[in-house]
Scaffold this motif. Structure first.
Motif, PDB file in Angstrom:
ATOM      1  N   ARG A 225       0.818  -1.149  -0.115  1.00  0.00           N
ATOM      2  CA  ARG A 225      -0.180  -0.178  -0.119  1.00  0.00           C
ATOM      3  C   ARG A 225       0.660   1.460  -0.238  1.00  0.00           C
ATOM      4  O   ARG A 225       0.590   2.136  -0.528  1.00  0.00           O
ATOM      5  CB  ARG A 225      -0.968   0.021   1.272  1.00  0.00           C
ATOM      6  N   ALA A 226       1.862   1.213   0.649  1.00  0.00           N
ATOM      7  CA  ALA A 226       2.911   2.354   0.730  1.00  0.00           C
ATOM      8  C   ALA A 226       3.672   2.612  -0.728  1.00  0.00           C
ATOM      9  O   ALA A 226       3.736   3.744  -1.097  1.00  0.00           O
ATOM     10  CB  ALA A 226       4.092   1.812   1.825  1.00  0.00           C
ATOM     11  N   LEU A 227       3.679   1.668  -1.309  1.00  0.00           N
ATOM     12  CA  LEU A 227       4.454   1.638  -2.660  1.00  0.00           C
ATOM     13  C   LEU A 227       3.491   2.208  -3.545  1.00  0.00           C
ATOM     14  O   LEU A 227       3.708   3.097  -4.520  1.00  0.00           O
ATOM     15  CB  LEU A 227       4.901   0.361  -3.150  1.00  0.00           C
ATOM     16  N   GLU A 228       2.204   1.934  -3.545  1.00  0.00           N
ATOM     17  CA  GLU A 228       1.249   2.130  -4.389  1.00  0.00           C
ATOM     18  C   GLU A 228       0.762   3.770  -4.159  1.00  0.00           C
ATOM     19  O   GLU A 228       0.495   4.511  -4.948  1.00  0.00           O
ATOM     20  CB  GLU A 228      -0.351   1.362  -4.254  1.00  0.00           C
ATOM     21  N   ALA A 229       0.813   4.274  -2.850  1.00  0.00           N
ATOM     22  CA  ALA A 229       0.454   5.582  -2.366  1.00  0.00           C
ATOM     23  C   ALA A 229       1.650   6.313  -3.081  1.00  0.00           C
ATOM     24  O   ALA A 229       1.410   7.686  -3.291  1.00  0.00           O
ATOM     25  CB  ALA A 229       0.594   5.734  -1.002  1.00  0.00           C
ATOM     26  N   GLU A 230       2.907   5.842  -3.175  1.00  0.00           N
ATOM     27  CA  GLU A 230       3.935   6.762  -3.759  1.00  0.00           C
ATOM     28  C   GLU A 230       4.022   6.668  -5.216  1.00  0.00           C
ATOM     29  O   GLU A 230       4.960   7.003  -5.953  1.00  0.00           O
ATOM     30  CB  GLU A 230       5.187   6.228  -3.176  1.00  0.00           C
ATOM     31  N   GLY A 231       2.814   6.041  -6.075  1.00  0.00           N
ATOM     32  CA  GLY A 231       2.753   5.767  -7.352  1.00  0.00           C
ATOM     33  C   GLY A 231       3.510   4.797  -8.170  1.00  0.00           C
ATOM     34  O   GLY A 231       3.626   4.663  -9.310  1.00  0.00           O
ATOM     35  N   VAL A 232       3.826   3.580  -7.352  1.00  0.00           N
ATOM     36  CA  VAL A 232       4.422   2.604  -7.966  1.00  0.00           C
ATOM     37  C   VAL A 232       3.426   1.844  -8.418  1.00  0.00           C
ATOM     38  O   VAL A 232       2.627   1.238  -7.548  1.00  0.00           O
ATOM     39  CB  VAL A 232       5.555   1.951  -7.119  1.00  0.00           C
ATOM     40  N   PRO A 233       3.358   1.330  -9.687  1.00  0.00           N
ATOM     41  CA  PRO A 233       2.178   0.034 -10.138  1.00  0.00           C
ATOM     42  C   PRO A 233       2.486  -1.087  -9.338  1.00  0.00           C
ATOM     43  O   PRO A 233       3.790  -1.482  -9.872  1.00  0.00           O
ATOM     44  CB  PRO A 233       2.442   0.294 -11.626  1.00  0.00           C
ATOM     45  N   VAL A 234       1.581  -1.471  -8.725  1.00  0.00           N
ATOM     46  CA  VAL A 234       1.957  -2.878  -8.219  1.00  0.00           C
ATOM     47  C   VAL A 234       0.845  -3.809  -8.615  1.00  0.00           C
ATOM     48  O   VAL A 234      -0.503  -3.597  -8.722  1.00  0.00           O
ATOM     49  CB  VAL A 234       1.858  -2.783  -6.550  1.00  0.00           C
ATOM     50  N   ARG A 235       1.024  -4.883  -9.213  1.00  0.00           N
ATOM     51  CA  ARG A 235       0.234  -5.926  -9.903  1.00  0.00           C
ATOM     52  C   ARG A 235       0.582  -7.427  -9.499  1.00  0.00           C
ATOM     53  O   ARG A 235       1.714  -7.818  -9.822  1.00  0.00           O
ATOM     54  CB  ARG A 235       0.041  -5.585 -11.465  1.00  0.00           C
ATOM     55  N   PRO A 236      -0.178  -8.134  -9.130  1.00  0.00           N
ATOM     56  CA  PRO A 236      -1.801  -7.750  -8.618  1.00  0.00           C
ATOM     57  C   PRO A 236      -1.640  -6.667  -7.400  1.00  0.00           C
ATOM     58  O   PRO A 236      -0.590  -6.637  -6.334  1.00  0.00           O
ATOM     59  CB  PRO A 236      -2.370  -8.811  -8.086  1.00  0.00           C
ATOM     60  N   GLY A 237      -2.291  -5.681  -7.119  1.00  0.00           N
ATOM     61  CA  GLY A 237      -2.412  -4.888  -6.012  1.00  0.00           C
ATOM     62  C   GLY A 237      -2.681  -5.237  -4.565  1.00  0.00           C
ATOM     63  O   GLY A 237      -3.144  -6.396  -4.702  1.00  0.00           O
ATOM     64  N   PRO A 238      -2.486  -4.386  -3.743  1.00  0.00           N
ATOM     65  CA  PRO A 238      -2.595  -5.289  -2.292  1.00  0.00           C
ATOM     66  C   PRO A 238      -4.041  -5.586  -2.028  1.00  0.00           C
ATOM     67  O   PRO A 238      -4.236  -6.549  -1.114  1.00  0.00           O
ATOM     68  CB  PRO A 238      -2.070  -4.101  -1.404  1.00  0.00           C
ATOM     69  N   GLU A 239      -4.892  -4.686  -2.630  1.00  0.00           N
ATOM     70  CA  GLU A 239      -6.105  -4.945  -2.199  1.00  0.00           C
ATOM     71  C   GLU A 239      -6.785  -6.629  -2.626  1.00  0.00           C
ATOM     72  O   GLU A 239      -7.613  -7.078  -2.037  1.00  0.00           O
ATOM     73  CB  GLU A 239      -7.202  -4.033  -2.597  1.00  0.00           C
ATOM     74  N   ALA A 240      -6.036  -6.792  -3.840  1.00  0.00           N
ATOM     75  CA  ALA A 240      -6.588  -8.130  -4.421  1.00  0.00           C
ATOM     76  C   ALA A 240      -5.539  -9.007  -3.700  1.00  0.00           C
ATOM     77  O   ALA A 240      -5.816 -10.244  -3.278  1.00  0.00           O
ATOM     78  CB  ALA A 240      -6.033  -8.034  -5.878  1.00  0.00           C
ATOM     79  N   LEU A 241      -4.298  -8.668  -3.667  1.00  0.00           N
ATOM     80  CA  LEU A 241      -3.299  -9.728  -3.216  1.00  0.00           C
ATOM     81  C   LEU A 241      -3.693 -10.417  -1.578  1.00  0.00           C
ATOM     82  O   LEU A 241      -3.031 -11.374  -1.233  1.00  0.00           O
ATOM     83  CB  LEU A 241      -1.808  -9.384  -3.035  1.00  0.00           C
ATOM     84  N   GLU A 242      -3.983  -9.423  -0.777  1.00  0.00           N
ATOM     85  CA  GLU A 242      -4.439  -9.553   0.524  1.00  0.00           C
ATOM     86  C   GLU A 242      -5.319 -11.116   0.805  1.00  0.00           C
ATOM     87  O   GLU A 242      -5.284 -11.961   1.769  1.00  0.00           O
ATOM     88  CB  GLU A 242      -5.170  -8.677   1.234  1.00  0.00           C
ATOM     89  N   HIS A 243      -6.083 -11.262  -0.458  1.00  0.00           N
ATOM     90  CA  HIS A 243      -6.756 -12.535  -0.302  1.00  0.00           C
ATOM     91  C   HIS A 243      -6.164 -13.882  -0.723  1.00  0.00           C
ATOM     92  O   HIS A 243      -6.636 -14.714  -0.367  1.00  0.00           O
ATOM     93  CB  HIS A 243      -7.956 -12.407  -1.540  1.00  0.00           C
ATOM     94  N   ALA A 244      -4.719 -13.515  -1.522  1.00  0.00           N
ATOM     95  CA  ALA A 244      -4.085 -14.735  -1.291  1.00  0.00           C
ATOM     96  C   ALA A 244      -2.985 -14.875  -0.223  1.00  0.00           C
ATOM     97  O   ALA A 244      -2.386 -15.992   0.069  1.00  0.00           O
ATOM     98  CB  ALA A 244      -3.368 -14.827  -2.720  1.00  0.00           C
TER      99      ALA A 244
END
Length: 394
Positions: free
Chosen positions: A74-93
């Motif tokens: 989430r911190a990386l995303e907030a700093e503009g780093v594209p994270v794929r899959p994102g934390p909202e999805a990845l948390e379910h794995a």
């Protein structure tokens, strides 16, 4: 790519024809992918400062495991780093408790479950399972309704909510004493019913940021000792309608959770024909290794296409049957010496080794075979995997 294991190694390989430049964050310079890639950062994926420095200059961050702390992503995303899959999805794995709650809310069929606090809670859950009519035959077992008996009326599967894989972090318990073991780690524990399944299946899908998605043929996954041994594509005897149901279920989960990249949905097929979701993996997965030689576009190439938002490739099978067999380490560390026999016996055999030190029981590679006769294809895969391991000598 965060992680330097064999999944990163094979994803890197798939990127070479596309001219994709990889940077790897690896736990050591000797990990599988680190031995093959040129741009390797050795560091701890649990350290936010390391992740920030690693991400500098990268177009997108993806993973070969689910163990990066969610708050760091989430911190990386907030700093503009594209994270794929994102934390909202990845948390379910990452968190089995979160995954079960979300899938149940979405109406996805799952084993009966509960996050439990202690062995007494497990005993009460077992009593409730035994008292409820089983979904497949309408019968029920006798139960101590107050859950106080030291012996459970039915076995219960316990899982640590984070960190388990290949049978690790999973226990089948039948008594309070056995149920006490998982709680010693001091992490939350998920209790599930022990499903009387006919076999295990896997539905692999890939989804891109703009919503394009593809589904691979549903496969049968054969487990030995909690570790994937063999994958058969497509799953033998699976009715076309049921296969489509499994594919549609996986595609719906990917859309519901906002997955970007490859996702494997591990499934139980019950004796009465139901399909229940067992686990999710949001990365290339062992059940998709057959696609390297058996599909028009491999899971690794499609994962790359998805995270870079490129058009996805054709997931269809190239042959009637493809079988993947994992090569586990045995008592013969020099597997290269076995190549001559395996290659001469089966010129169509595809061998994929991971560059790992050979240790008994460790996944060090896999083989793929394909053809029109399933019995022949299975025998060829089993023989090659066994010969490389040293359990077959002729």
């Amino acid at each position: 790519m965060v992680g330097g294991g064999q999944l990163a190694r094979m994803t890197h390989e798939a990127g070479i024809p596309l001219g994709i430049t990889f940077r790897l964050l690896s736990a050591s310079a000797q990990e599988s992918a680190a031995l093959a890639a040129s741009d390797v950062v050795v560091g701890d994926h649990r350290d936010l400062a390391t992740l920030r420095e690693f991400a500098r200059g990268c177009d997108v961050i993806t993973f070969d495991h689910e163990h990066v702390p969610t708050e760091h992503l989430r911190a990386l995303e907030a700093e503009g780093v594209p994270v794929r899959p994102g934390p909202e999805a990845l948390e379910h794995a990452q968190d089995k408790g979160v995954m079960r709650a979300r899938l149940t809310q979405a109406g996805v069929p799952c084993p009966r479950h509960r996050v439990v606090r202690d062995p007494a809670d497990v005993a009460a859950f077992a009593a409730e399972l035994a008292a409820e009519p089983a979904a497949d035959d309408g019968t029920s077992a006798s139960a101590d309704g107050d859950g106080r008996s030291p012996v459970f009326p039915v076995p219960v599967v316990l899982k640590t909510v984070r960190g388990g894989y290949d049978g690790k972090g999973v226990w089948v318990v039948r008594t309070r004493d056995e149920a006490a073991v998982p709680f010693r780690a001091g992490v939350p524990v998920l209790a599930e019913e022990k499903v009387d399944f006919a076999r295990e299946l896997a539905a692999c899908v890939v989804r891109s940021p703009h919503g394009q998605a593809v589904a691979y043929p549903v496969v049968e996954s054969v487990q030995v000792g909690g570790v994937c041994d063999t994958v058969i594509a497509p799953a033998p005897g699976l009715e076309a309608e049921r296969a489509v149901v499994a594919q549609e279920l996986a595609l719906r989960i990917a859309q519901e959770l906002g997955v970007v990249g490859h996702m494997a949905v591990e499934l139980f097929e019950t004796h009465d024909g139901r399909v229940l979701v067992n686990e999710l993996a949001m990365r290339p997965h062992n059940s998709g290794h057959w696609t390297q030689d058996g599909a028009v576009t491999s899971q690794f190439a499609n994962h790359l296409r998805a995270v870079l938002d490129l058009p996805l490739g054709d997931p269809r099978a190239r042959a009637r049957w493809t079988v993947m067999a994992n090569v586990l380490g045995g008592d013969y560390p020099d597997m290269y010496a076995a190549y001559r026999h395996c290659m001469a016996r089966d010129p169509q055999l595809k061998i994929h080794m991971y560059g790992k030190d050979v240790k008994p029981g460790r996944k060090v590679g896999h083989v793929n075979t394909y053809g029109d006769d399933l019995a022949d294809v299975r025998e060829r895969a089993a023989h090659a995997a066994g010969y490389l391991r040293g359990t077959i000598s002729e």
